[in-house]
Design an enzyme around this catalytic site. Sequence first.
Site, short mmCIF file in Angstrom:
data_model
loop_
_atom_site.label_atom_id
_atom_site.label_comp_id
_atom_site.label_asym_id
_atom_site.label_seq_id
_atom_site.Cartn_x
_atom_site.Cartn_y
_atom_site.Cartn_z
N LYS A 159 0.86 -1.19 0.00
CA LYS A 159 0.00 0.00 0.00
C LYS A 159 0.90 1.24 0.00
O LYS A 159 1.11 1.88 1.02
CB LYS A 159 -0.90 -0.05 1.24
CG LYS A 159 -2.25 0.60 1.04
CD LYS A 159 -3.20 0.22 2.15
CE LYS A 159 -4.37 1.16 2.24
NZ LYS A 159 -5.26 1.19 1.11
N1 PPE Z 1 -7.81 -2.11 -2.99
C1 PPE Z 1 -7.31 -0.88 -2.89
C2 PPE Z 1 -6.59 -0.29 -4.05
C3 PPE Z 1 -7.43 -0.19 -1.67
O1 PPE Z 1 -6.92 1.02 -1.56
C4 PPE Z 1 -8.13 -0.79 -0.61
C5 PPE Z 1 -8.30 -0.06 0.69
C6 PPE Z 1 -8.66 -2.08 -0.78
C7 PPE Z 1 -8.48 -2.71 -1.98
C8 PPE Z 1 -9.36 -2.80 0.33
O2 PPE Z 1 -8.44 -3.18 1.32
P1 PPE Z 1 -8.84 -3.29 2.86
O3 PPE Z 1 -9.14 -1.94 3.35
O4 PPE Z 1 -7.64 -3.88 3.49
O5 PPE Z 1 -10.04 -4.18 2.95
N2 PPE Z 1 -8.46 1.33 0.56
C9 PPE Z 1 -8.23 2.16 1.72
C10 PPE Z 1 -8.06 3.59 1.31
C11 PPE Z 1 -9.28 4.28 0.82
C12 PPE Z 1 -9.04 5.76 0.69
O6 PPE Z 1 -9.95 6.45 0.24
O7 PPE Z 1 -7.96 6.25 1.04
C13 PPE Z 1 -9.32 1.98 2.75
O8 PPE Z 1 -10.37 1.44 2.46
O9 PPE Z 1 -9.08 2.39 3.89
#
Ligand code: PPE
Length: 308
Positions: A159
């Site tokens: 990330k």
């Molecule tokens: N894909 C991406 C690209 C992504 O950024 C997230 C989280 C996910 C999948 C889902 O991952 P998880 O949160 O571990 O279930 N995105 C984060 C950032 C959003 C933002 O606006 O900044 C989040 O959901 O916190």
Amino acid sequence: MAISKAEWIWVNGQLVPWEEAKVHVLVHGLHYGSSVFEGIRAYDTPRGPAIFCLSNHVDRLFYSCRVFRLAVPFSKAQITDAILETVRANGHKACYIRPLIFRGFGGLAIDGRENPTEVIVATWEWGAYLGEEALMQGVEVGISSWRRMSPGTLPAMAKIGGQYVNSQLATMEAHDRGFSEGIMLDVNGYLSEGSGENLFLVHQGIIYTPPLAASILSGVTRNSVLTLADELGYPVREEFLTREMLYLADEVFMTGTAAEVTPVRAVDGVPVGNGGRGPVTKALQEAFFGIVRGEVKDRHGWLTFVDD
Ligand code: PPE
């Protein structure tokens, strides 16, 4: 979505007032996207605020640093404590938590490893990411003209801040087209994920989601939903999926810390199933929200109670 200000932000080992948590304009992270971050949620439960899957998020944060060769001057235990301390200090019942680690002020060599590492933990109160109504009615999404990065370009499972330029391009385009979110394909044209959410679909009683090799982030919510789906007795398949599966699907939904479990009601203007939230999505939402709100037993140890 605007951020509602909290009182304190944890910066390099101590809590500082929100307004004072600032950096120099020449920090490396600002110029080159050299940061890694997490998005975590704390939920309001009868036992006080509870953080969802805290250790998984801290693990992923350190995994991202490892891939990015970012030396962290704190241990996992210290970062975990910093998160708990910040939520407590700000007196949140429920909040969004944003740990961020970045290459700070020093030189501006691209390599950047000479620069000091800075670590912050910010928290703020944030409602449903795509709106309360979205959780019930679903959102309309479109397939983005921007692809997710190819496996040889950037490490999709880390990330890393700079990678979110890709997400920004996809979301801006989606908004301009009147969609809530853009779904990206991977370099081979298979379904990947949204700008900040993982993607799922339901077809003939089977739940499908793209595999890690489709350039997705290994979502913490995705993993929990896979566990819940299994417990509810739905067959689950992680496999490469073509775009047309979205038009064929009975249900489509997205998962993420911010987005939680959000139904998708139309893709590219084509209604999904009956054009609303489907029964599998609803069952998974109930299972998920039951646990995070402390209404259903947390069988998996997903919650960390902030006041314990
Ligand atoms: N894909 C991406 C690209 C992504 O950024 C997230 C989280 C996910 C999948 C889902 O991952 P998880 O949160 O571990 O279930 N995105 C984060 C950032 C959003 C933002 O606006 O900044 C989040 O959901 O916190």
